[in-house]
Design an enzyme around this catalytic site. Structure first.
Site, PDB file in Angstrom:
ATOM      1  N   GLU A  23      63.147  22.336  29.462  1.00 41.25           N
ATOM      2  CA  GLU A  23      61.884  22.450  30.200  1.00 41.25           C
ATOM      3  C   GLU A  23      60.676  22.278  29.294  1.00 41.25           C
ATOM      4  O   GLU A  23      59.683  21.639  29.668  1.00 41.25           O
ATOM      5  CB  GLU A  23      61.824  23.805  30.908  1.00 41.25           C
ATOM      6  CG  GLU A  23      60.688  23.936  31.928  1.00 41.25           C
ATOM      7  CD  GLU A  23      59.359  24.371  31.324  1.00 41.25           C
ATOM      8  OE1 GLU A  23      58.316  24.197  31.988  1.00 41.25           O
ATOM      9  OE2 GLU A  23      59.346  24.893  30.183  1.00 41.25           O
ATOM     10  N   GLU A  24      60.741  22.850  28.096  1.00 41.62           N
ATOM     11  CA  GLU A  24      59.570  22.833  27.218  1.00 41.62           C
ATOM     12  C   GLU A  24      59.244  21.446  26.680  1.00 41.62           C
ATOM     13  O   GLU A  24      58.167  21.229  26.125  1.00 41.62           O
ATOM     14  CB  GLU A  24      59.775  23.802  26.042  1.00 41.62           C
ATOM     15  CG  GLU A  24      59.951  25.267  26.438  1.00 41.62           C
ATOM     16  CD  GLU A  24      58.688  25.891  27.007  1.00 41.62           C
ATOM     17  OE1 GLU A  24      57.676  25.171  27.181  1.00 41.62           O
ATOM     18  OE2 GLU A  24      58.703  27.104  27.288  1.00 41.62           O
TER      19      GLU A  24
ATOM     20  N   ASP B 189      65.290  27.308  27.163  1.00 41.29           N
ATOM     21  CA  ASP B 189      64.788  26.732  25.917  1.00 41.29           C
ATOM     22  C   ASP B 189      63.408  27.329  25.633  1.00 41.29           C
ATOM     23  O   ASP B 189      62.776  27.902  26.524  1.00 41.29           O
ATOM     24  CB  ASP B 189      64.733  25.210  25.976  1.00 41.29           C
ATOM     25  CG  ASP B 189      63.799  24.685  27.058  1.00 41.29           C
ATOM     26  OD1 ASP B 189      63.849  25.207  28.190  1.00 41.29           O
ATOM     27  OD2 ASP B 189      63.015  23.756  26.781  1.00 41.29           O
TER      28      ASP B 189
ATOM     29  N   HIS C 197      64.696  28.407  32.962  1.00 37.92           N
ATOM     30  CA  HIS C 197      65.051  27.667  31.757  1.00 37.92           C
ATOM     31  C   HIS C 197      65.207  28.638  30.592  1.00 37.92           C
ATOM     32  O   HIS C 197      64.597  29.724  30.586  1.00 37.92           O
ATOM     33  CB  HIS C 197      64.016  26.587  31.430  1.00 37.92           C
ATOM     34  CG  HIS C 197      62.695  27.112  30.949  1.00 37.92           C
ATOM     35  ND1 HIS C 197      62.408  27.335  29.617  1.00 37.92           N
ATOM     36  CD2 HIS C 197      61.576  27.463  31.630  1.00 37.92           C
ATOM     37  CE1 HIS C 197      61.171  27.791  29.501  1.00 37.92           C
ATOM     38  NE2 HIS C 197      60.646  27.880  30.696  1.00 37.92           N
TER      39      HIS C 197
ATOM     40  N   ASP D 191      59.073  31.143  36.511  1.00 39.69           N
ATOM     41  CA  ASP D 191      58.605  30.638  35.220  1.00 39.69           C
ATOM     42  C   ASP D 191      57.074  30.648  35.190  1.00 39.69           C
ATOM     43  O   ASP D 191      56.429  29.621  35.000  1.00 39.69           O
ATOM     44  CB  ASP D 191      59.140  29.216  35.006  1.00 39.69           C
ATOM     45  CG  ASP D 191      58.818  28.674  33.623  1.00 39.69           C
ATOM     46  OD1 ASP D 191      58.491  29.483  32.736  1.00 39.69           O
ATOM     47  OD2 ASP D 191      58.892  27.448  33.435  1.00 39.69           O
TER      48      ASP D 191
ATOM     49  N   ASP E   1      58.911  33.706  28.393  1.00 46.53           N
ATOM     50  CA  ASP E   1      59.012  32.326  28.848  1.00 46.53           C
ATOM     51  C   ASP E   1      60.298  31.697  28.331  1.00 46.53           C
ATOM     52  O   ASP E   1      60.309  31.048  27.303  1.00 46.53           O
ATOM     53  CB  ASP E   1      57.792  31.549  28.349  1.00 46.53           C
ATOM     54  CG  ASP E   1      57.738  30.111  28.854  1.00 46.53           C
ATOM     55  OD1 ASP E   1      58.450  29.792  29.823  1.00 46.53           O
ATOM     56  OD2 ASP E   1      56.988  29.309  28.264  1.00 46.53           O
TER      57      ASP E   1
ATOM     58  N   HIS F  81      53.894  30.628  24.632  1.00 40.02           N
ATOM     59  CA  HIS F  81      53.688  29.497  23.712  1.00 40.02           C
ATOM     60  C   HIS F  81      52.873  29.888  22.483  1.00 40.02           C
ATOM     61  O   HIS F  81      52.556  29.028  21.666  1.00 40.02           O
ATOM     62  CB  HIS F  81      52.989  28.313  24.414  1.00 40.02           C
ATOM     63  CG  HIS F  81      53.815  27.663  25.475  1.00 40.02           C
ATOM     64  ND1 HIS F  81      53.513  26.420  25.987  1.00 40.02           N
ATOM     65  CD2 HIS F  81      54.927  28.065  26.143  1.00 40.02           C
ATOM     66  CE1 HIS F  81      54.401  26.091  26.911  1.00 40.02           C
ATOM     67  NE2 HIS F  81      55.264  27.083  27.020  1.00 40.02           N
TER      68      HIS F  81
END
Length: 492
Positions: free
Chosen positions: A183-184, A118, A116, A212, A149, A461
């Protein structure tokens, strides 16, 4: 005949060793180009949680599609519909990028790489030392939102295919890409898209690879399991409007008091889940698994120091890892409707919603967990004899995922790690949830491996997320090597 077969195997190994050295040199000589590509991707603020950034998210998917198209892939940007925001506004979801590098007429194995592009929200004022959308190289670490990520791993897979193409070497397996942009925030629209493509795009896929995730320590790892996630809202409603505590305090039974009471009933101070039936459903912790955990490279004191706490729930490495990966946990995340701003506001909220999750593991089923939690909280609430009303709702029911590390897909991973890093990988689980793994497994019935290249200290994150140059470049070599190792698996 036996001697002839052995000679063929040795000759093939020697030829690949020569090819790998060429591929490895190509990667090393293009490090600057790879970092430039990552810088360009990080600069796109593809925050899927921010509706005002939806244009940049669409741009990100176009950039991914164009990069794969330039390599000669058969690329499609798949429309997956729209998203309705809480205010009623409807936005188009970012298209999912699929790409195919298939050229053998069905004789080779086919792998599908999922990723991903995003990212989580990021602002300099949140505590970043650098601009989160300007990739910054400090002491060999590449700082930027999405660097680890999941933009660098996605790029590393593309670089792996590119290296074969640039050197006019035939890919050892067919490669497909499935790259999404939501995804997030829960992979909106992806499940339906995967289901719709199971008899077309996925029909000839033999194996699925997800990168991921990250290593546990400085030792490379292969990931074979993730926990699921049952996320709950517990709503307590009382008066018809918010009240002044000076006027009404002491005369009404307050919803916040009820909510704190039932949230406190979920878990003991020592971490024991108090909901009946939860712990009893957990799969048995075998002696073999205990030994596997015991051999993993992990330092409890460093882990504790990194978090910045004086004491952990468990001081033993095996117990700590087991409760991080393969035992369920309860976490209380917040209270909606409560006064949370700075200052002093003497309010009695009329309605409050407690948000908590249970990370579930094999053999726990989300539907069963929902029933157990709802019945338990209702029984706890009934004992309070409150006139307020309680509603319990499970809003996420993502299942755990677990693979068999004895399968050939993992043996190939071990061989690839050994070739590139000259060590045996740790076999680890993830404490978090990657719902797409279970979706892909359930819909396609294909084997899945998680092959991470992210570092244990990448800060996913969080502020100052990074990907090290070492992991990015050596990770590209790992993916190149892995494609070869998968080609050695005998097709069914």
């Amino acid at each position: 005949m036996i001697h002839r077969c052995a000679a063929v195997v040795l000759l093939f190994a020697a030829v690949y060793s020569f090819e790998y050295e060429e591929l490895k040199q190509y990667v090393d000589s293009h490090e600057g180009d790879y970092i430039k590509a990552l810088r360009e991707w990080v600069a796109i603020e593809s925050d899927s949680s921010d509706a005002t950034k939806r244009g940049e998210l669409h741009q990100m998917m176009e950039v991914v599609g164009e990069k794969l198209r330039k390599l000669g892939g058969k690329v499609e940007l798949v429309d997956i519909g729209t998203q309705q925001l809480p205010d009623g506004e409807t936005l188009p979801l970012p298209k999912v990028v699929t790409a195919e590098f298939v050229d053998d007429g069905g004789n080779k194995s086919t792998v599908c790489v999922y990723g991903h592009v995003d990212v989580q929200p990021a602002k300099k004022e949140d505590g970043w030392s650098t601009d989160p959308y300007n990739l910054t190289d400090i002491n060999g670490n590449l700082y930027g939102r999405g660097a680890s990520d999941n933009k660098a791993p996605v790029l590393a897979w593309i670089h792996a295919v590119e290296a074969y193409k640039a050197l006019n070497m035939e890919l050892p397996v067919n490669v497909k890409f499935l790259i999404e942009g939501m995804e997030e925030t829960g992979s909106n629209g992806l499940d339906a898209m995967v289901e719709s493509k199971k008899d077309s795009f996925f029909s000839d896929v033999d194996y699925i690879i997800i990168s991921d995730c990250g290593w546990l320590s400085r030792r490379p790892a292969l990931t074979y399991g993730t926990r699921g996630n049952c996320y709950f809202f517990a709503e307590v409603e009382g008066p018809k409007q918010d009240l002044h505590s000076g006027v009404y305090g002491g005369t009404v039974i307050e919803p916040m008091t009820d909510l704190i009471g039932i949230l406190d009933s979920l878990i003991s101070p020592s971490g024991k889940i108090l909901v009946p039936g939860i712990r009893e459903a957990v799969a048995h912790f075998s002696d073999e698994e205990w030994r596997m955990y015991h051999d993993i490279q992990f330092d409890v004191d460093s882990y504790r120091a990194k978090i910045g706490v004086d004491r952990l729930m468990y001081n033993n490495k095996v117990e700590l890892l087991a409760h991080r990966w393969r035992h369920p946990t309860v976490s209380i995340h917040g209270i909606e409707g409560a006064f949370s701003a700075p200052g002093t506001k003497t309010v009695i909220p009329a309605k409050v919603i407690g948000k908590f999750s249970i990370r579930q593991v094999p053999d726990m089923e989300p539907a069963t967990v929902e029933k157990q939690v709802t019945e338990y909280l209702q029984s706890v609430f009934a004992k309070r004899k409150s006139p307020n009303k309680l509603k319990v709702k499970m809003v996420i029911g993502a299942k755990p995922w677990l693979a068999d590390t004895k399968r050939a897909l993992y043996e190939a991973g071990k061989a690839a790690v050994k070739r590139v890093f000259n060590v045996d990988p740790d076999l680890i689980r993830e404490g978090g949830t990657i719902p797409v793994a279970r979706t892909l497994e359930d819909v396609t019935h294909k084997e899945i491996i998680m092959l991470p290249i992210g570092g244990f200290d990448d800060g996913l994150h969080s502020q100052n997320e990074k990907m090290s140059r070492f992991n990015y470049i050596e990770g590209t070599k790992l993916f190149i090597s892995y494609l070869h190792e998968v080609s050695q698996i005998k097709k069914n």
